[in-house]
Design a protein around this motif. Sequence first.
Motif, PDB file in Angstrom:
ATOM      1  N   LEU A  11      16.504 -47.032  -0.114  1.00  0.00           N
ATOM      2  CA  LEU A  11      16.596 -45.900   0.806  1.00  0.00           C
ATOM      3  C   LEU A  11      15.372 -45.012   0.558  1.00  0.00           C
ATOM      4  O   LEU A  11      15.109 -44.619  -0.584  1.00  0.00           O
ATOM      5  CB  LEU A  11      17.879 -45.125   0.566  1.00  0.00           C
ATOM      6  CG  LEU A  11      18.027 -43.782   1.283  1.00  0.00           C
ATOM      7  CD1 LEU A  11      18.066 -43.980   2.794  1.00  0.00           C
ATOM      8  CD2 LEU A  11      19.276 -43.056   0.792  1.00  0.00           C
ATOM      9  N   VAL A  12      14.651 -44.708   1.616  1.00  0.00           N
ATOM     10  CA  VAL A  12      13.437 -43.909   1.488  1.00  0.00           C
ATOM     11  C   VAL A  12      13.351 -42.940   2.660  1.00  0.00           C
ATOM     12  O   VAL A  12      13.884 -43.218   3.743  1.00  0.00           O
ATOM     13  CB  VAL A  12      12.198 -44.828   1.428  1.00  0.00           C
ATOM     14  CG1 VAL A  12      12.030 -45.620   2.717  1.00  0.00           C
ATOM     15  CG2 VAL A  12      10.950 -44.057   1.085  1.00  0.00           C
ATOM     16  N   GLN A  13      12.697 -41.830   2.449  1.00  0.00           N
ATOM     17  CA  GLN A  13      12.527 -40.860   3.533  1.00  0.00           C
ATOM     18  C   GLN A  13      11.388 -41.288   4.459  1.00  0.00           C
ATOM     19  O   GLN A  13      10.450 -41.993   4.038  1.00  0.00           O
ATOM     20  CB  GLN A  13      12.225 -39.483   2.961  1.00  0.00           C
ATOM     21  CG  GLN A  13      13.421 -38.805   2.305  1.00  0.00           C
ATOM     22  CD  GLN A  13      13.142 -37.366   1.946  1.00  0.00           C
ATOM     23  OE1 GLN A  13      12.002 -36.981   1.711  1.00  0.00           O
ATOM     24  NE2 GLN A  13      14.191 -36.555   1.903  1.00  0.00           N
ATOM     25  N   ALA A  14      11.468 -40.839   5.680  1.00  0.00           N
ATOM     26  CA  ALA A  14      10.400 -41.118   6.639  1.00  0.00           C
ATOM     27  C   ALA A  14       9.064 -40.635   6.084  1.00  0.00           C
ATOM     28  O   ALA A  14       8.984 -39.556   5.481  1.00  0.00           O
ATOM     29  CB  ALA A  14      10.702 -40.448   7.969  1.00  0.00           C
ATOM     30  N   GLY A  15       8.046 -41.452   6.284  1.00  0.00           N
ATOM     31  CA  GLY A  15       6.730 -41.147   5.750  1.00  0.00           C
ATOM     32  C   GLY A  15       6.475 -41.745   4.386  1.00  0.00           C
ATOM     33  O   GLY A  15       5.331 -41.747   3.910  1.00  0.00           O
ATOM     34  N   GLY A  16       7.519 -42.247   3.767  1.00  0.00           N
ATOM     35  CA  GLY A  16       7.386 -42.817   2.440  1.00  0.00           C
ATOM     36  C   GLY A  16       6.917 -44.264   2.463  1.00  0.00           C
ATOM     37  O   GLY A  16       6.581 -44.812   3.528  1.00  0.00           O
ATOM     38  N   SER A  17       6.888 -44.862   1.281  1.00  0.00           N
ATOM     39  CA  SER A  17       6.398 -46.227   1.121  1.00  0.00           C
ATOM     40  C   SER A  17       7.391 -47.067   0.326  1.00  0.00           C
ATOM     41  O   SER A  17       8.148 -46.539  -0.492  1.00  0.00           O
ATOM     42  CB  SER A  17       5.054 -46.233   0.391  1.00  0.00           C
ATOM     43  OG  SER A  17       4.065 -45.539   1.120  1.00  0.00           O
ATOM     44  N   LEU A  18       7.362 -48.351   0.593  1.00  0.00           N
ATOM     45  CA  LEU A  18       8.122 -49.323  -0.183  1.00  0.00           C
ATOM     46  C   LEU A  18       7.290 -50.583  -0.334  1.00  0.00           C
ATOM     47  O   LEU A  18       6.452 -50.886   0.523  1.00  0.00           O
ATOM     48  CB  LEU A  18       9.441 -49.676   0.509  1.00  0.00           C
ATOM     49  CG  LEU A  18      10.634 -48.760   0.335  1.00  0.00           C
ATOM     50  CD1 LEU A  18      11.803 -49.274   1.165  1.00  0.00           C
ATOM     51  CD2 LEU A  18      11.023 -48.601  -1.114  1.00  0.00           C
ATOM     52  N   ARG A  19       7.581 -51.296  -1.396  1.00  0.00           N
ATOM     53  CA  ARG A  19       6.897 -52.559  -1.657  1.00  0.00           C
ATOM     54  C   ARG A  19       7.962 -53.643  -1.814  1.00  0.00           C
ATOM     55  O   ARG A  19       8.731 -53.622  -2.779  1.00  0.00           O
ATOM     56  CB  ARG A  19       6.051 -52.446  -2.921  1.00  0.00           C
ATOM     57  CG  ARG A  19       5.253 -53.672  -3.307  1.00  0.00           C
ATOM     58  CD  ARG A  19       4.479 -53.369  -4.593  1.00  0.00           C
ATOM     59  NE  ARG A  19       3.768 -54.504  -5.137  1.00  0.00           N
ATOM     60  CZ  ARG A  19       2.529 -54.824  -4.835  1.00  0.00           C
ATOM     61  NH1 ARG A  19       1.856 -54.085  -3.976  1.00  0.00           N
ATOM     62  NH2 ARG A  19       1.948 -55.868  -5.382  1.00  0.00           N
ATOM     63  N   LEU A  20       8.010 -54.543  -0.855  1.00  0.00           N
ATOM     64  CA  LEU A  20       8.947 -55.656  -0.919  1.00  0.00           C
ATOM     65  C   LEU A  20       8.262 -56.860  -1.555  1.00  0.00           C
ATOM     66  O   LEU A  20       7.107 -57.152  -1.252  1.00  0.00           O
ATOM     67  CB  LEU A  20       9.445 -56.031   0.473  1.00  0.00           C
ATOM     68  CG  LEU A  20      10.118 -54.931   1.285  1.00  0.00           C
ATOM     69  CD1 LEU A  20      10.655 -55.518   2.599  1.00  0.00           C
ATOM     70  CD2 LEU A  20      11.217 -54.258   0.506  1.00  0.00           C
ATOM     71  N   SER A  21       8.998 -57.553  -2.400  1.00  0.00           N
ATOM     72  CA  SER A  21       8.489 -58.768  -3.021  1.00  0.00           C
ATOM     73  C   SER A  21       9.383 -59.948  -2.678  1.00  0.00           C
ATOM     74  O   SER A  21      10.590 -59.793  -2.509  1.00  0.00           O
ATOM     75  CB  SER A  21       8.424 -58.607  -4.537  1.00  0.00           C
ATOM     76  OG  SER A  21       7.472 -57.654  -4.911  1.00  0.00           O
ATOM     77  N   CYS A  22       8.762 -61.090  -2.608  1.00  0.00           N
ATOM     78  CA  CYS A  22       9.489 -62.332  -2.372  1.00  0.00           C
ATOM     79  C   CYS A  22       9.035 -63.319  -3.435  1.00  0.00           C
ATOM     80  O   CYS A  22       7.849 -63.671  -3.491  1.00  0.00           O
ATOM     81  CB  CYS A  22       9.194 -62.857  -0.978  1.00  0.00           C
ATOM     82  SG  CYS A  22       9.910 -64.477  -0.608  1.00  0.00           S
ATOM     83  N   ALA A  23       9.964 -63.741  -4.276  1.00  0.00           N
ATOM     84  CA  ALA A  23       9.666 -64.708  -5.325  1.00  0.00           C
ATOM     85  C   ALA A  23      10.117 -66.086  -4.882  1.00  0.00           C
ATOM     86  O   ALA A  23      11.255 -66.252  -4.428  1.00  0.00           O
ATOM     87  CB  ALA A  23      10.372 -64.311  -6.614  1.00  0.00           C
TER      88      ALA A  23
END
Length: 124
Positions: A11-23
């Motif tokens: 869960l992140v606020q608008a304008g924020g960043s996330l990093r998704l990983s796929c192993a």
Amino acid sequence: QVQLVESGGALVQAGGSLRLSCAASGRSFSNYAMGWFRQAPGKEREFVAAISWSGSSTYYADSVKGRFTISRDNTKRTVVLQMNSLKPEDTAVYYCAARYSSGSYFQSSNYNNWGQGTQVTVSS
């Protein structure tokens, strides 16, 4: 065959960043092109981004172009989706997918293996 496991959803606020990983596990990961798709409640699964087996070519949906970046590390067998400037409309379950067949990168039917998905929620 490759097995795929996504991580990094949150869960992140608008304008924020996330990093998704796929192993990825299994044979010949470097032979697979990889993609990210997403599915919001009540909507069809849609293409987000893809990367060729070598990493030399990348493809993005218009809705994420300039905000998301896909990359891969074949030695670590991982694919990463860096998501910046997130918007509430980016809220969805994000899926990692692998393909060894030909055809458009943009169509989910051209991908052979899928992960279970990771939830991304962007609050306004």
